[in-house]
Motif scaffolding. Structure first.
Motif: not given
Length: 675
Positions: A193-205, A235-249
């Motif tokens: 939640l605090n480390g901002c690694i989520l963007d790196s993981l989403l970038s990989l996807l 909720r944080l993942l949702l704010s980063k367009g997570f669903i769209s990323v997963l569907l495109q993957l």
């Protein structure tokens, strides 16, 4: 609207409870695979044999007592060697001073994290992330060795920097394994939640060549699945367009590797890619299943046309039971919302696909119950869905086959628990009730001997104490079918047996069961033999007492029976003697201004009761009628929309029969029977 149209059991009368999703989110369902370069599975062993040696000092110094500095980036024109020697190399030397297994305090871990973040920022500002830095391998070697300190907080910070350096192959795979290992511990959710690694993981996807990174992507999505069980993280993942990323993957995985992908054409490798794609889609659909719990996710699911993609996944991977169950759980959650329900109903072939899976996996209770629940939601809200289920070749047969499978008395060894069998039947019968709302479907089901027989078996074999919801749904379905009384109706032909079963249910302690049974009598009492049965068995006495319930729905259903009974001259005197008139007047006084439809039915019942003699309590009734027929004397809701609806019901339904009743209490040959 005639009184018995309200006897039609709509969705609101049948509970639409969500199937229980009790699966623990933090299960280990990503299978580790051996890397191509080594059969070792230990992460650190793989790391030590993977990173080439560099000129970074390997001497172990004493532990620093002061905070490791971030270091600013300095002059943009600084020579790269100067930048390296002043901003990078000193930090790497400090990192090298920590040995595996050494005890490190939380304070030192914090300083190491800050230093690592400072290094990340310095490299970013110099444009030396990715593969731009000439001494990138030296940085990676030191960072991988720093993992041996063993702190999850530090390792997540290191992983973020390593991913930013655009590693590939086994390096990428093992970093994703490391992140997955950290994500398995729920107490580490705050680090994500605090480390901002989520963007790196989403970038990989986002990578186009998912096939060359398949196993790493698998662990990446597995990590995201685990942490998505945390509400704040989802909720944080949702704010980063997570669903769209997963569907495109998902779409890239289903389209297969592109011709430009760096893969061989060997059949065995192609099969391996298909297997990895299946594993990834299991995790993707599991993440979406978790995210679907959040109400904030609905706009994203709707805007990304997710339902068509999910149906495509379901169709292409129907042989994978895990994917099927995950997608079914997503649909069961989202279909409880009207806008999602309509979007799913508009998805081509969704009903056909669900019915096909119900036939294929009839013994998979956890899948069956969710598909039935989803179809029940669709048919509750969408006329088109009712038509599609009915028109699908063999669709009704699939449902009735399921009915028989889960209705049969089990023989050992029993595959399902009794509660699981009943849960399927509850959802299945609810679906049949909703289908029967459509005139064409309802007429066909009412004429289906097997369908009616199975419903009557539920009434015969179940008791209210053990199976209340099941009985409520079964009686509600029979009520909907009893609405169609053509010559082909099996319900009409079985009216005597049905009346006998309903008689027992009227004595139930469950008001929901009593209400549905009364509604069926409201429809069946159009038949003269049923009216005779009711009077012969004193059922009308119990129906009259229902007028005291102070519940509009119960009073309305009771009036549906009484209005038909009072159509027979022989019954009127008996009804008046049982105090029916006074109770009807009380209902009119209590509910009139709130429910003009009910008030109209009460007046119609009073009209029938008055046809062969002077009406009792006429003065009291006239006083109420004078008040209720004076528009200006009535208090109307302040909300314009609600007021318009109430005024329309008052003018079209209540006023005509009320004025006729007020003007004359004795009119011959105008008997009213519910059509």
């Amino acid at each position: 609207m005639t009184p018995n149209t309200k006897n039609m059991s709509l969705e609101a009368r049948i509970g639409a409870d969500q199937p229980g999703d009790k699966e623990k989110l933090r299960c280990v369902d990503v299978v580790e695979h051996e890397t191509k370069s080594s059969s070792e599975t230990d992460l650190h062993i793989l790391i030590k044999h993977r990173i080439p040696q560099t000129d970074v000092s390997s001497e172990r110094g004493s532990k620093p007592e002061v905070k490791l500095g971030h270091g600013d980036t300095g002059d943009d024109n600084m020579d790269e060697s100067v930048f390296w020697n002043t901003k990078v190399f000193p930090v790497l030397q400090e990192f090298e001073s920590f040995a595996q297994g050494d005890a490190v305090s939380d304070e030192i871990v914090g300083e190491l994290c800050n230093a690592c973040s400072g290094l990340h920022n310095a490299l970013a500002e110099r444009g030396m992330l990715g593969r731009q830095c000439k001494k990138r391998s030296a940085i990676l070697r030191t960072l991988f060795r720093l993992i041996d300190v063993g702190s999850d907080r530090l390792n997540l910070t290191i992983a973020k920097l390593i991913l930013a350096l655009n590693v590939s192959g086994n390096n990428l795979l093992n970093i994703c394994k490391l992140v997955f290992k950290i994500s398995r511990n729920a107490s580490n959710d705050t680090l994500f939640l605090n480390g901002c690694i989520l963007d790196s993981l989403l970038s990989l996807l986002h990578c186009e060549d998912v096939w060359s990174k398949g196993e790493a992507v698998l662990y990446c999505v597995g990590s995201l699945k685990l942490i998505s069980g945390n509400t704040a993280l989802s909720r944080l993942l949702l704010s980063k367009g997570f669903i769209s990323v997963l569907l495109q993957l998902s779409k890239r995985l289903m389209h297969g590797p592109s011709t430009s992908a760096n893969v061989t054409s060997h059949k065995s490798e192609g099969e391996g890619q298909h297997i990895i794609a299946g594993h990834i889609l299991v995790q993707v659909t599991a993440v979406l299943r978790n995210i679907a719990d959040q109400s904030e996710s609905r706009p994203s699911f709707l805007s990304n046309k997710s339902f068509s993609t999910l149906c495509l996944i379901l169709e292409n991977h129907r042989s994978d039971i895990d994917i099927c169950i995950n997608v079914a759980r997503i649909f069961s959650k989202l279909s409880t919302y009207t806008e999602c329900c309509h979007a799913l109903a508009e998805t081509p072939r969704c009903c056909s696909l669900f019915l096909d899976l119900l036939g294929k996996y009839s013994r998979k209770q956890d899948l069956v119950v969710r598909l039935l629940f989803t179809l029940g939601n669709l048919t509750a809200k969408c006329t088109e869905a009712r038509e599609r289920v009915y028109e699908e070749e063999g669709g009704i047969d699939v449902l009735l086959d399921l009915f028989q499978v889960y209705q049969e008395t089990p023989s050992p060894p029993e595959q399902f628990h009794a509660s699981e069998r009943e849960d399927v039947l509850v959802k299945l019968i609810r679906l049949l009730a909703n289908l029967a709302i459509h005139p064409t479907v309802g007429t066909a089901l009412a004429a289906n001997t097997l369908c009616v027989q199975l419903l009557l078996e539920v009434l015969e074999c179940r008791c209210v104490q053990d199976s209340e919801e099941l009985l409520v749904n079964a009686v509600a379905t029979i009520n909907n079918l009893s609405f169609y009384q053509g010559m082909s109706s099996v319900v009409r032909a079985q009216h005597t047996h049905i009346s006998q079963l309903l008689l027992k249910l009227l004595l139930s302690s469950s008001m929901d069961v009593v209400l549905e049974a009364t509604r069926v009598f409201g429809n069946l009492s159009q038949i003269k033999d049923v009216r005779h049965f009711i009077m012969q068995h004193k059922v009308e006495q119990y129906v009259v007492t229902l007028l005291d319930s102070k519940t509009p729905d119960v009073c309305f259903s009771a009036c549906g029976v009484l209005i038909n009974l009072s159509a027979d001259p022989d019954n009127r005197a008996m009804l008046r003697a049982e105090g029916t008139v006074q109770k009807l007047i009380d209902c009119l006084r209590d509910f009139g201004p709130q429910d003009w439809h009910l008030a109209a039915v009460v007046c119609q019942t009073l009209w029938n009761c008055s046809l062969d003699g002077e009406l009792q309590h006429a003065e009291e009734l006239l006083e109420i009628l004078w008040l209720y027929t004076d528009r200006g004397a009535l208090q109307w809701p302040s909300d314009d929309g609600v007021r318009q609806v109430q005024e329309a019901c008052w003018e079209l339904l209540f006023l005509p029969v009320a004025e006729k009743l007020r003007q004359s209490f004795h009119i011959e040959d105008t008997t009213v029977i519910i059509p």
